[in-house]
Write a protein that holds these residues in place. Sequence first.
Motif, mmCIF file in Angstrom:
data_model
loop_
_atom_site.group_PDB
_atom_site.id
_atom_site.type_symbol
_atom_site.label_atom_id
_atom_site.label_comp_id
_atom_site.label_asym_id
_atom_site.label_seq_id
_atom_site.Cartn_x
_atom_site.Cartn_y
_atom_site.Cartn_z
ATOM 1 N N GLY A 44 10.290 -0.713 -8.024
ATOM 2 C CA GLY A 44 10.925 -0.906 -6.729
ATOM 3 C C GLY A 44 10.407 -0.003 -5.627
ATOM 4 N N ARG A 45 9.301 0.704 -5.881
ATOM 5 C CA ARG A 45 8.695 1.565 -4.854
ATOM 6 C C ARG A 45 7.694 0.731 -4.050
ATOM 7 N N LEU A 46 8.238 -0.152 -3.223
ATOM 8 C CA LEU A 46 7.399 -1.156 -2.574
ATOM 9 C C LEU A 46 6.456 -0.565 -1.538
ATOM 10 N N ASP A 47 6.859 0.497 -0.851
ATOM 11 C CA ASP A 47 5.947 1.115 0.113
ATOM 12 C C ASP A 47 4.716 1.660 -0.604
ATOM 13 N N ASP A 48 4.934 2.278 -1.760
ATOM 14 C CA ASP A 48 3.799 2.798 -2.533
ATOM 15 C C ASP A 48 2.928 1.650 -3.032
ATOM 16 N N ALA A 49 3.570 0.589 -3.525
ATOM 17 C CA ALA A 49 2.814 -0.556 -4.033
ATOM 18 C C ALA A 49 1.989 -1.196 -2.929
ATOM 19 N N ARG A 50 2.587 -1.343 -1.755
ATOM 20 C CA ARG A 50 1.852 -1.969 -0.639
ATOM 21 C C ARG A 50 0.687 -1.109 -0.181
ATOM 22 N N ALA A 51 0.852 0.198 -0.209
ATOM 23 C CA ALA A 51 -0.237 1.090 0.205
ATOM 24 C C ALA A 51 -1.446 0.926 -0.716
ATOM 25 N N ILE A 52 -1.186 0.803 -2.011
ATOM 26 C CA ILE A 52 -2.285 0.596 -2.950
ATOM 27 C C ILE A 52 -2.877 -0.800 -2.771
ATOM 28 N N GLN A 53 -2.012 -1.781 -2.580
ATOM 29 C CA GLN A 53 -2.486 -3.157 -2.359
ATOM 30 C C GLN A 53 -3.398 -3.229 -1.142
ATOM 31 N N ASP A 54 -3.076 -2.488 -0.093
ATOM 32 C CA ASP A 54 -3.922 -2.495 1.103
ATOM 33 C C ASP A 54 -5.316 -1.956 0.798
ATOM 34 N N LYS A 55 -5.410 -1.005 -0.116
ATOM 35 C CA LYS A 55 -6.710 -0.483 -0.518
ATOM 36 C C LYS A 55 -7.477 -1.500 -1.358
ATOM 37 N N LEU A 56 -6.743 -2.271 -2.160
ATOM 38 C CA LEU A 56 -7.377 -3.183 -3.114
ATOM 39 C C LEU A 56 -7.635 -4.585 -2.562
#
Length: 293
Positions: free
Chosen positions: A223-235
Amino acid sequence: MFRGSLTALVTPFKNGAVDEDAFAALAERQINAGTHGLVPCGTTGESPTLEADEKKRLIALTVEIAAGRVPVIAGTGSNATASTIAMQRYAKEAGADAGLVVAPYYNKPSQDGLFAHFKAVSDAVDLPIIVYNIPGRSIVDIQTPAMARIAALKNVAGVKDATGDIGRVSAYRIAITGEFCQLSGEDPTAIAYNAHGGQGCISVTSNVAPDLCAQMQEASLEGRLDDARAIQDKLYPLHQALFLSPSPGPAKYALSLMGLCSDELRLPLTGPDETVKAAIRAALDHAGLEYSA
């Protein structure tokens, strides 16, 4: 058992033969990077070009390397039910945790035929089945009513959903009772898939960036969506670049730049052109991944 980032492993080749040393190193790299499961002999592993003995060896080798540290979902499916049963039986004997069984391709079976196929495999071998629904390659699409019937079979544990239809997650949740693991087969929408109720992704990108994909899945599922989105933006550029030409050509090219295996493919696949190669290098730069230019 099956959740998070599960890597659909490439099959390295060297002078036309399977490069077992490179494969073993890739699998070990995945585990050390935090990958949650290994999937040999799938689409990304060029399974249609592998001989039966090569598939068996790769399945056994993956189980040996994993040594119980992460689950192994062995690609066992084909467009012939008897052949699928034989490979599923071998995967069980080798110690795999499940078989990835693709919807039979080329034959274009009906929804009833799809159910009969999976029932036959489930009845024949006491090993969990991950149903692989990938209509873009198999032509047939396992519709929700048929998937609900299939999910009720005793050995069916879940689905690898490569339809790209995020709504399927909710449709399956409504139609299917009991435990049923939903895994995405599409990297770019993996976070959205989890948000709808999925448990992870059988990933191509994680061949190249296993640590980032594992971290993204963990953040998403916690549920740490901000962290997940930050990594997704890199990938995200890498997700895109790895499918600019037929997979796994781009993934193998990226791995070759990283010194992890050759970019050799088996025909009828051929490697990416220079434009795609440039896009892959740019995506690696964007993700902060080291490689040799």
